[in-house]
Design a protein around this motif. Structure first.
Motif, PDB file in Angstrom:
ATOM      1  N   MET A   1       0.842  -1.190   0.000  1.00  0.00           N
ATOM      2  CA  MET A   1       0.000   0.000   0.000  1.00  0.00           C
ATOM      3  C   MET A   1       0.876   1.238   0.000  1.00  0.00           C
ATOM      4  SD  MET A   1      -3.122   0.939   2.579  1.00  0.00           S
ATOM      5  CE  MET A   1      -2.110   1.755   3.817  1.00  0.00           C
ATOM      6  N   SER A   2       0.539   2.209  -0.849  1.00  0.00           N
ATOM      7  CA  SER A   2       1.353   3.412  -1.001  1.00  0.00           C
ATOM      8  C   SER A   2       0.651   4.609  -0.367  1.00  0.00           C
ATOM      9  CB  SER A   2       1.607   3.691  -2.492  1.00  0.00           C
ATOM     10  OG  SER A   2       2.200   4.956  -2.656  1.00  0.00           O
ATOM     11  N   PRO A   3       1.135   5.119   0.769  1.00  0.00           N
ATOM     12  CA  PRO A   3       0.515   6.304   1.371  1.00  0.00           C
ATOM     13  C   PRO A   3       0.486   7.491   0.415  1.00  0.00           C
ATOM     14  CG  PRO A   3       2.000   5.241   2.936  1.00  0.00           C
ATOM     15  CD  PRO A   3       2.226   4.572   1.609  1.00  0.00           C
ATOM     16  N   GLU A   4       1.517   7.624  -0.421  1.00  0.00           N
ATOM     17  CA  GLU A   4       1.575   8.757  -1.348  1.00  0.00           C
ATOM     18  C   GLU A   4       0.415   8.722  -2.344  1.00  0.00           C
ATOM     19  OE1 GLU A   4       4.106   6.647  -0.758  1.00  0.00           O
ATOM     20  OE2 GLU A   4       5.233   7.956   0.603  1.00  0.00           O
ATOM     21  N   PHE A   5      -0.022   7.532  -2.707  1.00  0.00           N
ATOM     22  CA  PHE A   5      -1.121   7.413  -3.665  1.00  0.00           C
ATOM     23  C   PHE A   5      -2.381   8.088  -3.135  1.00  0.00           C
ATOM     24  CE2 PHE A   5      -4.977   5.287  -5.094  1.00  0.00           C
ATOM     25  CZ  PHE A   5      -4.821   5.269  -6.473  1.00  0.00           C
ATOM     26  N   TRP A   6      -2.624   8.008  -1.828  1.00  0.00           N
ATOM     27  CA  TRP A   6      -3.887   8.450  -1.246  1.00  0.00           C
ATOM     28  C   TRP A   6      -3.888   9.915  -0.851  1.00  0.00           C
ATOM     29  CZ3 TRP A   6      -7.731   5.330  -2.119  1.00  0.00           C
ATOM     30  CH2 TRP A   6      -7.447   3.982  -2.367  1.00  0.00           C
ATOM     31  N   ARG A   7      -2.728  10.521  -0.753  1.00  0.00           N
ATOM     32  CA  ARG A   7      -2.674  11.916  -0.302  1.00  0.00           C
ATOM     33  C   ARG A   7      -3.366  12.829  -1.312  1.00  0.00           C
ATOM     34  NH1 ARG A   7       2.493  12.108   0.506  1.00  0.00           N
ATOM     35  NH2 ARG A   7       2.251  11.093   2.537  1.00  0.00           N
ATOM     36  N   GLY A   8      -4.449  13.488  -0.879  1.00  0.00           N
ATOM     37  CA  GLY A   8      -5.193  14.388  -1.740  1.00  0.00           C
ATOM     38  C   GLY A   8      -6.111  13.703  -2.734  1.00  0.00           C
ATOM     39  N   ARG A   9      -6.163  12.383  -2.733  1.00  0.00           N
ATOM     40  CA  ARG A   9      -6.966  11.633  -3.695  1.00  0.00           C
ATOM     41  C   ARG A   9      -8.457  11.781  -3.371  1.00  0.00           C
ATOM     42  NH1 ARG A   9      -5.005   9.316  -8.352  1.00  0.00           N
ATOM     43  NH2 ARG A   9      -3.179   8.678  -7.118  1.00  0.00           N
ATOM     44  N   ARG A  10      -9.277  12.027  -4.367  1.00  0.00           N
ATOM     45  CA  ARG A  10     -10.726  12.124  -4.164  1.00  0.00           C
ATOM     46  C   ARG A  10     -11.319  10.713  -4.105  1.00  0.00           C
ATOM     47  NH1 ARG A  10      -9.745  15.440  -8.358  1.00  0.00           N
ATOM     48  NH2 ARG A  10     -10.972  14.141  -9.805  1.00  0.00           N
ATOM     49  N   VAL A  11     -11.922  10.395  -2.953  1.00  0.00           N
ATOM     50  CA  VAL A  11     -12.412   9.043  -2.695  1.00  0.00           C
ATOM     51  C   VAL A  11     -13.857   9.106  -2.219  1.00  0.00           C
ATOM     52  CG1 VAL A  11     -12.031   6.894  -1.426  1.00  0.00           C
ATOM     53  CG2 VAL A  11     -10.083   8.359  -2.004  1.00  0.00           C
ATOM     54  N   LEU A  12     -14.693   8.212  -2.742  1.00  0.00           N
ATOM     55  CA  LEU A  12     -16.063   8.055  -2.268  1.00  0.00           C
ATOM     56  C   LEU A  12     -16.193   6.713  -1.565  1.00  0.00           C
ATOM     57  CD1 LEU A  12     -19.096   8.845  -2.166  1.00  0.00           C
ATOM     58  CD2 LEU A  12     -19.356   7.680  -4.375  1.00  0.00           C
ATOM     59  N   VAL A  13     -16.753   6.732  -0.360  1.00  0.00           N
ATOM     60  CA  VAL A  13     -17.033   5.512   0.401  1.00  0.00           C
ATOM     61  C   VAL A  13     -18.530   5.448   0.637  1.00  0.00           C
ATOM     62  CG1 VAL A  13     -16.600   4.202   2.512  1.00  0.00           C
ATOM     63  CG2 VAL A  13     -14.794   5.655   1.566  1.00  0.00           C
ATOM     64  N   LEU A  31      -4.498   9.139   5.969  1.00  0.00           N
ATOM     65  CA  LEU A  31      -3.612   9.167   4.807  1.00  0.00           C
ATOM     66  C   LEU A  31      -3.708  10.475   4.018  1.00  0.00           C
ATOM     67  CD1 LEU A  31      -4.193   5.513   3.537  1.00  0.00           C
ATOM     68  CD2 LEU A  31      -2.076   6.410   4.537  1.00  0.00           C
ATOM     69  N   GLY A  32      -4.647  11.336   4.396  1.00  0.00           N
ATOM     70  CA  GLY A  32      -4.753  12.636   3.728  1.00  0.00           C
ATOM     71  C   GLY A  32      -5.624  12.641   2.493  1.00  0.00           C
ATOM     72  N   ALA A  33      -6.492  11.630   2.328  1.00  0.00           N
ATOM     73  CA  ALA A  33      -7.389  11.602   1.176  1.00  0.00           C
ATOM     74  C   ALA A  33      -8.500  12.633   1.339  1.00  0.00           C
ATOM     75  CB  ALA A  33      -7.992  10.210   1.015  1.00  0.00           C
TER      76      ALA A  33
END
Length: 363
Positions: A1-13, A31-33
Motif C-alpha cells: 500500500m502506497s501512502p503517497e497514492f492516497w494523499r489528496g486523492r478524491r475518494v467516495l465511500v 492518509l490525507g485523502a
C-alpha cells in the motif's frame, strides 16, 4: 500500500457510517485523502461512526444507495477518482426478517452505484465489497477460489452473489478492457471473511454479542459453537481493498474481476474457540451457553483461498487471530473505561490502532 497514492486523492465511500466503512474512512483521513461518504445514519447505538466523530474529517452525505439520482449528484459534485462500495444490509439473520430490503439494498444499490459511475465517468477505480458468503457452499473442507460457483441459500448470501454478478455484467458491458481508453474505469469485487474489530455493535455478530454479555455480567449465548469461519481483523481486508484500488487505478481492467481477501489458514476457527479466547482475555470468569431455540440456516464451514491476492497484489494477512482478538478485547475495555469521554477516546483508540497496524506492514 502506497501512502503517497492516497494523499489528496478524491475518494467516495458508500456505507461510511457502518463498521467497516467507519474504519476505512478514518484510515483514508489519516492518509490525507479527500474523502466523501454516502450512507444512512448508523444502524446501532453506540456506533463507531458517532463515537469516533468520523464525519469531522470528511464530507458526509446522508442518503440511500437505492436513490440513483442522489448517487449521480454525488458523483457530479465530488468527482471521486476512487470508489469503495460498502453500503449493504450485512446480516444473515436480518435478511430472513427483511428479504426485500436486503435484495433492494444489496443488489439495486450496487446497480445504482455502478450506473452513477458510468454516467458521470470521473472514477478510475471501483471496488465493490461483497462477501465470502457469495459462494455456492457445499459445506466441504476446501477453501473457495474466485473462480468457484456463486450461490447462497439465505437472502443475504444470495444478494451478495447477485451483487458480484451485477458487477461482472457491468465490467463486460460497459467497463471492458477493449474500450478502456474510452471509459477509463477499472472495477472489481472484493470478498472478505468474517471481519472483526473494535467499534462493532451490530446485532447478531459474535464479538459484539460477547461484549454486550460481558458488560452486563450475563452468560454469552451462542447459536452455533461448532461453525467454522475465516475470522480476520478489520484492517486486513481494508488494506486489501486499498491495494486493489491502487492496482485498478494504475492498470485498469488488468485487475478487474473477483478477489478474495481472507485470513491465514490457521485463523479459520470455530465460534467456540473465538468466544473462549475473548473470555479469557476479558477475565472475570464469564461463561457461554448454547441457544436452545430453533435457528435459521447458516453455513457451517467457510474458508477462502487468497493466493490470487498474494501473487498479483502482494497482499497477505500479517496479524494472527490470537493477537487480533486480544487487541480487540482491549479496545472495547478501553472504550468503556473512558465511556464518559467516548467521543474523543474512540477516535484516538482507532487512530492508535491504525498507526500500530501500519507499523507492522513490510517496508
Amino acid at each position: 500500500m502506497s501512502p503517497e497514492f492516497w494523499r489528496g486523492r478524491r475518494v467516495l465511500v458508500t456505507g461510511h457510517t457502518g463498521f467497516k466503512g467507519s474504519w476505512l474512512s478514518l484510515w483514508l483521513q489519516k492518509l490525507g485523502a479527500a474523502a466523501t461518504g454516502f450512507g444512512l445514519r448508523p444502524q446501532t447505538t453506540p456506533s463507531l461512526f458517532d463515537a469516533a466523530e468520523v464525519d469531522c474529517g470528511m464530507v458526509s452525505i446522508e442518503n440511500d444507495v437505492r436513490d440513483l439520482e442522489a448517487l449521480v449528484r454525488t458523483f457530479q459534485a465530488h468527482r471521486p477518482e476512487i470508489v469503495f462500495h460498502l453500503a449493504a444490509q450485512a446480516l444473515v439473520r436480518s435478511s430472513y426478517e427483511n428479504p426485500v430490503d436486503t435484495y433492494s439494498t444489496n443488489v439495486m444499490g450496487t446497480v445504482n452505484l455502478l450506473e452513477a459511475a458510468r454516467r458521470v465517468g470521473c472514477a478510475r477505480a471501483i471496488v465493490i465489497v461483497t462477501s465470502d458468503k457469495c459462494y455456492a457452499n457445499d459445506e466441504g473442507s476446501r477453501s473457495f477460489l474466485e473462480s468457484d460457483a456463486l450461490g447462497g441459500r439465505d437472502p443475504y448470501s444470495s444478494s451478495k452473489a447477485c451483487a458480484d454478478l451485477v458487477t461482472s455484467a457491468y465490467v463486460a458491458s460497459f467497463f471492458c478492457k477493449e474500450d478502456y481508453q474510452t471509459h477509463g474505469i477499472g472495477a472489481a469485487t472484493a470478498r472478505a471473511g468474517n471481519v472483526i474489530g473494535g467499534g462493532d455493535w451490530a446485532r447478531d455478530r459474535l464479538l459484539p454479542d460477547v461484549v454486550r454479555a460481558l458488560m452486563a455480567g450475563e452468560p454469552i449465548v451462542i447459536r452455533n459453537p461448532h461453525a467454522t469461519r475465516p475470522w480476520q481483523y478489520v484492517l486486513e481486508p481494508l488494506r486489501g481493498y486499498m491495494e486493489l484500488a491502487e492496482a485498478l487505478a494504475s492498470h485498469g481492467p488488468d485487475f478487474s474481476g473477483a478477489w478474495n481477501f481472507g485470513p491465514a489458514a490457521d485463523d479459520t476457527r470455530t465460534v467456540s474457540w473465538v468466544v473462549e479466547r475473548a473470555v479469557r482475555q476479558w477475565g472475570g470468569g464469564a461463561r457461554w451457553e448454547l441457544d436452545a431455540g430453533s435457528q435459521a440456516h447458516e453455513a457451517q464451514t467457510l474458508r477462502l483461498d487468497s493466493s490470487k491476492a498474494k501473487s498479483r497484489l502482494g497482499w497477505e494477512p500479517i496479524l494472527a487471530l490470537p493477537n487480533a482478538l486480544d487487541g480487540i478485547v482491549s479496545w472495547y475495555r478501553d472504550y468503556y473505561r473512558y465511556c464518559s469521554g467516548a467521543r474523543a477516546s474512540a477516535r484516538s483508540l482507532a487512530t492508535r490502532e491504525i498507526a500500530h497496524y501500519e507499523g507492522l506492514l513490510p517496508c
